[in-house]
Design a protein around this motif. Structure first.
Motif, PDB file in Angstrom:
ATOM      1  N   ARG A  76     -62.708 -38.205   6.884  1.00 36.64           N
ATOM      2  CA  ARG A  76     -62.032 -39.473   7.213  1.00 36.64           C
ATOM      3  C   ARG A  76     -61.946 -39.637   8.724  1.00 36.64           C
ATOM      4  O   ARG A  76     -62.278 -40.664   9.273  1.00 36.64           O
ATOM      5  N   THR A  77     -61.487 -38.585   9.392  1.00 37.35           N
ATOM      6  CA  THR A  77     -61.397 -38.625  10.862  1.00 37.35           C
ATOM      7  C   THR A  77     -62.680 -37.996  11.410  1.00 37.35           C
ATOM      8  O   THR A  77     -62.846 -36.762  11.414  1.00 37.35           O
ATOM      9  N   TYR A  78     -63.594 -38.852  11.828  1.00 40.00           N
ATOM     10  CA  TYR A  78     -64.935 -38.398  12.227  1.00 40.00           C
ATOM     11  C   TYR A  78     -64.881 -37.335  13.337  1.00 40.00           C
ATOM     12  O   TYR A  78     -65.640 -36.361  13.314  1.00 40.00           O
ATOM     13  N   GLY A 124     -64.298 -33.208   4.046  1.00 43.55           N
ATOM     14  CA  GLY A 124     -63.117 -32.669   4.706  1.00 43.55           C
ATOM     15  C   GLY A 124     -63.497 -31.810   5.899  1.00 43.55           C
ATOM     16  O   GLY A 124     -64.591 -31.223   5.920  1.00 43.55           O
ATOM     17  N   ALA A 125     -62.592 -31.758   6.880  1.00 41.58           N
ATOM     18  CA  ALA A 125     -62.868 -30.985   8.097  1.00 41.58           C
ATOM     19  C   ALA A 125     -61.574 -30.340   8.609  1.00 41.58           C
ATOM     20  O   ALA A 125     -61.304 -30.323   9.808  1.00 41.58           O
ATOM     21  N   GLY A 126     -60.774 -29.803   7.690  1.00 43.64           N
ATOM     22  CA  GLY A 126     -59.527 -29.142   8.068  1.00 43.64           C
ATOM     23  C   GLY A 126     -59.723 -27.639   8.175  1.00 43.64           C
ATOM     24  O   GLY A 126     -60.844 -27.132   8.339  1.00 43.64           O
ATOM     25  N   GLY A 157     -57.243 -35.501  -4.556  1.00 47.46           N
ATOM     26  CA  GLY A 157     -57.438 -35.043  -5.934  1.00 47.46           C
ATOM     27  C   GLY A 157     -56.421 -33.988  -6.332  1.00 47.46           C
ATOM     28  O   GLY A 157     -56.285 -33.643  -7.505  1.00 47.46           O
ATOM     29  N   MET A 158     -55.684 -33.474  -5.335  1.00 48.91           N
ATOM     30  CA  MET A 158     -54.627 -32.499  -5.636  1.00 48.91           C
ATOM     31  C   MET A 158     -53.431 -33.235  -6.232  1.00 48.91           C
ATOM     32  O   MET A 158     -53.196 -34.401  -5.909  1.00 48.91           O
ATOM     33  N   LYS A 159     -52.693 -32.543  -7.074  1.00 49.11           N
ATOM     34  CA  LYS A 159     -51.499 -33.134  -7.671  1.00 49.11           C
ATOM     35  C   LYS A 159     -50.584 -33.688  -6.572  1.00 49.11           C
ATOM     36  O   LYS A 159     -50.286 -32.980  -5.599  1.00 49.11           O
TER      37      LYS A 159
HETATM   38  P1  NAP Z   1     -55.916 -29.521   6.265  1.00 48.21           P
HETATM   39  O1  NAP Z   1     -56.307 -28.658   7.405  1.00 48.21           O
HETATM   40  O2  NAP Z   1     -54.645 -30.275   6.341  1.00 48.21           O
HETATM   41  O3  NAP Z   1     -57.122 -30.569   6.012  1.00 48.21           O
HETATM   42  C1  NAP Z   1     -56.983 -31.599   5.074  1.00 48.21           C
HETATM   43  C2  NAP Z   1     -58.305 -32.360   4.937  1.00 48.21           C
HETATM   44  O4  NAP Z   1     -58.103 -33.386   3.930  1.00 48.21           O
HETATM   45  C3  NAP Z   1     -58.723 -33.081   6.203  1.00 48.21           C
HETATM   46  O5  NAP Z   1     -60.112 -33.121   6.285  1.00 48.21           O
HETATM   47  C4  NAP Z   1     -58.156 -34.506   5.975  1.00 48.21           C
HETATM   48  O6  NAP Z   1     -58.848 -35.508   6.673  1.00 48.21           O
HETATM   49  C5  NAP Z   1     -58.411 -34.654   4.487  1.00 48.21           C
HETATM   50  N1  NAP Z   1     -57.525 -35.681   3.928  1.00 48.21           N
HETATM   51  C6  NAP Z   1     -56.195 -35.584   3.674  1.00 48.21           C
HETATM   52  N2  NAP Z   1     -55.729 -36.736   3.169  1.00 48.21           N
HETATM   53  C7  NAP Z   1     -56.780 -37.585   3.118  1.00 48.21           C
HETATM   54  C8  NAP Z   1     -56.929 -38.941   2.693  1.00 48.21           C
HETATM   55  N3  NAP Z   1     -55.897 -39.645   2.229  1.00 48.21           N
HETATM   56  N4  NAP Z   1     -58.175 -39.494   2.766  1.00 48.21           N
HETATM   57  C9  NAP Z   1     -59.231 -38.780   3.228  1.00 48.21           C
HETATM   58  N5  NAP Z   1     -59.145 -37.500   3.649  1.00 48.21           N
HETATM   59  C10 NAP Z   1     -57.930 -36.912   3.598  1.00 48.21           C
HETATM   60  O7  NAP Z   1     -55.826 -28.682   4.915  1.00 48.21           O
HETATM   61  P2  NAP Z   1     -56.637 -27.361   4.516  1.00 48.21           P
HETATM   62  O8  NAP Z   1     -55.862 -26.167   4.907  1.00 48.21           O
HETATM   63  O9  NAP Z   1     -58.038 -27.486   5.000  1.00 48.21           O
HETATM   64  O10 NAP Z   1     -56.570 -27.428   2.918  1.00 48.21           O
HETATM   65  C11 NAP Z   1     -57.257 -28.444   2.210  1.00 48.21           C
HETATM   66  C12 NAP Z   1     -57.030 -28.246   0.714  1.00 48.21           C
HETATM   67  O11 NAP Z   1     -57.614 -27.014   0.317  1.00 48.21           O
HETATM   68  C13 NAP Z   1     -55.557 -28.178   0.319  1.00 48.21           C
HETATM   69  O12 NAP Z   1     -55.389 -28.944  -0.849  1.00 48.21           O
HETATM   70  C14 NAP Z   1     -55.320 -26.699   0.045  1.00 48.21           C
HETATM   71  O13 NAP Z   1     -54.344 -26.494  -0.944  1.00 48.21           O
HETATM   72  C15 NAP Z   1     -56.686 -26.252  -0.441  1.00 48.21           C
HETATM   73  N6  NAP Z   1     -56.952 -24.826  -0.200  1.00 48.21           N
HETATM   74  C16 NAP Z   1     -57.300 -24.054  -1.262  1.00 48.21           C
HETATM   75  C17 NAP Z   1     -57.560 -22.706  -1.067  1.00 48.21           C
HETATM   76  C18 NAP Z   1     -57.925 -21.822  -2.241  1.00 48.21           C
HETATM   77  O14 NAP Z   1     -57.814 -20.600  -2.131  1.00 48.21           O
HETATM   78  N7  NAP Z   1     -58.389 -22.376  -3.333  1.00 48.21           N
HETATM   79  C19 NAP Z   1     -57.496 -22.149   0.230  1.00 48.21           C
HETATM   80  C20 NAP Z   1     -57.155 -22.980   1.299  1.00 48.21           C
HETATM   81  C21 NAP Z   1     -56.892 -24.325   1.064  1.00 48.21           C
HETATM   82  P3  NAP Z   1     -58.388 -35.932   8.167  1.00 48.21           P
HETATM   83  O15 NAP Z   1     -58.996 -34.922   9.080  1.00 48.21           O
HETATM   84  O16 NAP Z   1     -58.954 -37.289   8.337  1.00 48.21           O
HETATM   85  O17 NAP Z   1     -56.873 -35.906   8.196  1.00 48.21           O
END
Ligand code: NAP
Length: 277
Positions: free
Chosen positions: A153-155, A128-130, A194-196
Motif C-alpha cells: 500500500r505504501t510504495y 506487504g512490506a512490514g 484478512g486477519m480477524k
Molecule cells: P507490520 O510491520 O505492521 O506490517 C503490516 C503490513 O500490512 C504493511 O505492509 C502494511 O502496509 C500492510 N497493511 C496493513 N493494513 C493494511 C491495509 N488496510 N491495506 C493495505 N495494506 C495494509 O506487521 P508485520 O510484523 O509485518 O506482520 C504482518 C502480519 O503477519 C501480522 O498479521 C502478523 O500477525 C503476521 N505474522 C505472522 C507470523 C507467523 O509466525 N505466522 C510472524 C510474524 C508476523 P503499509 O506499509 O502501507 O502500512
C-alpha cells in the motif's frame, strides 16, 4: 538440576500461543523446563532484557513491539542482521545473542506445503512490506529466488526493501498486483489484511500458474480466506500456523537442548485453540 525457564516478551502478549506450543514440547520430551508470558512495556523493555538472567530466564522469544529493540540490545547473528530484527534471544557463555527464526518459520511452512518448491521457482510476489516481509525476503534470497516483487500500500516501504536487500527485490504499487499475479508461481501475503478484526484482503488469484504455491503468514482465522480460495482453486497452500511452529524449533533447541519436531498433533492442538479465538 534447576528448571530451565524461557518466555515470550511482548506488549500486549497475553494472547500468545507460544506457551502452549513450547509447553507441549517440554511435556512431550520430559524436560525440566518452563515457558511463560512476560508482558513488558516499551519503556521497561531495555532494563528487563539487560537483566534477563536475573529474571531467571535462559532465553526468550520477542514479539511486537520489541523485535527492533531486542536486535539493538543483543549480539545478532547474520539472519537477525539481515532482517534488522531479532525474535529469539539466548545466552552463549554469558553473552546475550539473538537470531531471527521467522526466516526458517516461513521457509519451513513453504517446505512443508510443497517440498522442493525452491528448485523450480525463479520469482515470487510478496504482498506487504512490514517486519515479517523482511524475514520472508531474507529466506527467499537464501533459497536462491532470483526476482522478488514486493507490492505494498505504501510504495516507499516496498522501495525500502530494495534498499535493504538489493536489486533482486522489485518494489511495486498495490495496483500492480493483477499484472504481477498473472502466471506467478509463488504468492505470499505478509500484510495484516484478512486477519480477524482487520479489513479483508481483496486479491484475484485466478491467474496464478496452475502449480502455484500460495502462502499466508496470518493464522487467525485458519485457514484465511486467501488460503481457502487458493485451496479451492487447486493451488498448494502454506499457512501461518506452520510458520509459527517452524519458527519455534530453533529457540526451543537453544534453550532446552533438544531439537523438537513439528507434528500434525501439535498443529491440531494449536489449530483447536485458534478456532476458539
Ligand atoms: P507490520 O510491520 O505492521 O506490517 C503490516 C503490513 O500490512 C504493511 O505492509 C502494511 O502496509 C500492510 N497493511 C496493513 N493494513 C493494511 C491495509 N488496510 N491495506 C493495505 N495494506 C495494509 O506487521 P508485520 O510484523 O509485518 O506482520 C504482518 C502480519 O503477519 C501480522 O498479521 C502478523 O500477525 C503476521 N505474522 C505472522 C507470523 C507467523 O509466525 N505466522 C510472524 C510474524 C508476523 P503499509 O506499509 O502501507 O502500512
Amino acid at each position: 538440576m534447576t528448571t530451565k525457564r524461557a518466555c515470550v516478551i511482548g506488549w500486549p502478549a497475553k494472547h500468545s500461543r507460544s506457551p502452549k506450543l513450547h509447553g507441549y514440547w517440554i511435556e512431550k520430551y520430559g524436560l525440566d523446563g518452563d515457558y511463560r508470558i512476560e508482558e513488558v512495556t516499551t519503556d521497561d523493555f531495555p532494563a528487563f532484557i539487560m537483566n534477563l538472567a536475573g529474571h531467571g530466564y535462559v532465553g526468550c522469544n520477542i514479539t511486537m513491539p520489541h523485535k527492533d529493540a531486542a536486535f539493538q540490545l543483543s549480539v545478532p547473528d547474520d539472519r537477525a542482521k539481515g532482517v534488522g530484527a531479532s525474535n529469539t534471544l539466548y545466552f552463549d557463555n554469558g553473552v546475550l545473542r539473538s537470531t531471527n527464526t521467522d526466516v526458517e518459520g516461513a521457509m519451513g511452512a513453504l517446505d512443508q506445503a510443497s517440498p522442493g518448491w525452491d528448485k523450480h521457482t525463479k520469482s515470487a510476489v510478496i504482498m506487504g512490506a512490514g517486519g515479517a516481509c523482511r524475514a520472508v525476503i531474507y529466506g527467499l534470497i537464501e533459497r536462491g529466488i532470483e526476482t522478488i516483487h514486493v507490492a505494498n500500500r505504501t510504495y516507499e516501504k516496498a522501495v525500502d526493501m530494495q534498499t535493504r536487500f538489493g536489486d533482486r527485490v522489485k518494489p511495486a504499487h498495490w495496483d500492480d498486483l493483477p499484472k504481477l499475479l498473472a502466471g506467478a508461481k509463488l504468492l505470499i501475503n505478509t500484510t495484516s489484511l484478512g486477519m480477524k478484526g482487520q479489513p479483508p484482503l481483496e486479491v484475484d488469484i485466478s491467474g496464478l500458474a496452475p502449480d502455484a504455491v500460495v502462502c499466508d503468514i496470518i493464522y487467525v482465522p485458519l485457514p484465511t480466506p486467501l488460503l481457502a480460495d487458493a485451496k479451492a482453486r487447486g493451488f498448494k497452500t502454506a499457512n501461518g500456523l506452520d510458520m509459527l511452529l517452524h519458527q519455534a524449533v530453533s529457540g526451543f533447541e537453544l534453550w532446552f537442548g533438544k531439537r523438537p519436531e513439528v507434528t500434525r498433533e501439535l498443529f491440531d492442538l494449536l489449530a483447536a485453540d485458534i478456532a476458539k479465538a
